[in-house]
Motif scaffolding. Sequence first.
Motif, short mmCIF file in Angstrom:
data_model
loop_
_atom_site.label_atom_id
_atom_site.label_comp_id
_atom_site.label_asym_id
_atom_site.label_seq_id
_atom_site.Cartn_x
_atom_site.Cartn_y
_atom_site.Cartn_z
N ASN A 73 28.34 2.06 23.28
CA ASN A 73 28.24 1.88 24.74
C ASN A 73 27.57 3.02 25.50
O ASN A 73 27.40 2.91 26.71
CB ASN A 73 29.65 1.67 25.32
N THR A 74 27.17 4.09 24.85
CA THR A 74 26.49 5.18 25.53
C THR A 74 25.11 5.40 24.93
O THR A 74 24.90 5.17 23.74
CB THR A 74 27.30 6.50 25.46
N PRO B 182 25.18 9.37 22.42
CA PRO B 182 26.48 9.90 22.02
C PRO B 182 26.32 11.27 21.36
O PRO B 182 25.31 11.54 20.70
CB PRO B 182 27.00 8.86 21.03
N ASP C 241 37.45 5.72 19.20
CA ASP C 241 36.77 6.21 20.41
C ASP C 241 35.30 6.52 20.12
O ASP C 241 34.41 6.21 20.93
CB ASP C 241 37.45 7.47 20.94
N TRP D 37 33.29 3.34 19.98
CA TRP D 37 33.03 2.80 21.33
C TRP D 37 31.89 3.56 21.99
O TRP D 37 30.99 2.97 22.59
CB TRP D 37 34.30 2.91 22.18
N GLN D 38 31.91 4.89 21.88
CA GLN D 38 30.85 5.71 22.47
C GLN D 38 29.50 5.41 21.84
O GLN D 38 28.48 5.34 22.52
CB GLN D 38 31.19 7.19 22.32
#
Length: 328
Positions: free
Chosen positions: A209-210, A213, A202, A205-206
Amino acid sequence: MKLGTLSTAKFPGFCPTLAMNLALPLILSLIVLPPRTVPQVPQPSLQVREHMLVSTKWLAGHLTDAAVVILHVARERADYDAGHIPGARFLAVDQITVTHDKVSNELAAAEELKKVFASLGVGDRTQVVLYGERQGLWAARAWFTLDYLGHGDTAALLDGNIEKWRNEKRPLSKDAAPSIKPASFTPRVQPGVLVTLPVVRDLSWQAVNTASPTVVLVDARPPEQYRGEENASDTPRAGHIPGAVSLYWMTALESKEDPQMLPLAELRRLFQSAGIAPGRKMVSYCHSGVQASYAYFMAKYLGFDAALYDGSFQEWSNAGGTQVSMGR
């Protein structure tokens, strides 16, 4: 009605003059008043945990202090027998680590760790000083273990490790281990300092994609391994966890021959360059959780919130469904 022409017939009682009179003060206020400034949220200040490092001078003055236990941490006892700091006790790496599901250097069970430290005379109020082979790398792993058990506040690394002690011509001993009286050691397990593969999945992914973070994934291995140019036989896929940044643990030291911690300002710049800032948690990993322990120690020393992925790249590279990134 032409476009842009307001028809008062459709709005009985509507008075254009009155509307303008009501709107004029608002228009003037927008012109005259300065724009509102958004208040700045103060950044949390970080408190350096100076007690986590002790100098060779300090240790030399506490060699016979009954409240201080010195632990020489190494893989083989031969390292201890070749010459250790007087009064130091030997802690073998395999006493605090296990292999679990083919992943090496995992934390042993808390009850087993309790027995190990109690047998070495480490009690609930003992001040522990750690040093050992590989520029203090295994000592940092032992410090992480004590922190996991809730005893990090009473443990410290010897700054400069045994290399600095030797360079200063301080005494070394080849005597057998001293007689040890077992102590009462109470584990206060801190599960939050460990993260597992699903959590790291997780976080990865953050990170990818962010924009901002809240957690920084740190790869503590040499840059060549991070980039995928070098690979170990037990990691089928080379590279790094997507979204992780490279922060080789040895860059925090003056040199291999002089493994003192860098000055505080340089250490802070090092972390800043990796994107580790106040308010952001750091999760470190490496090949099997050992180099990551040093990165974890440094983060804690600087006052950051930190955790460690014990399975590290050895587990990640072998796991199904995980992605691997190459290059920078």
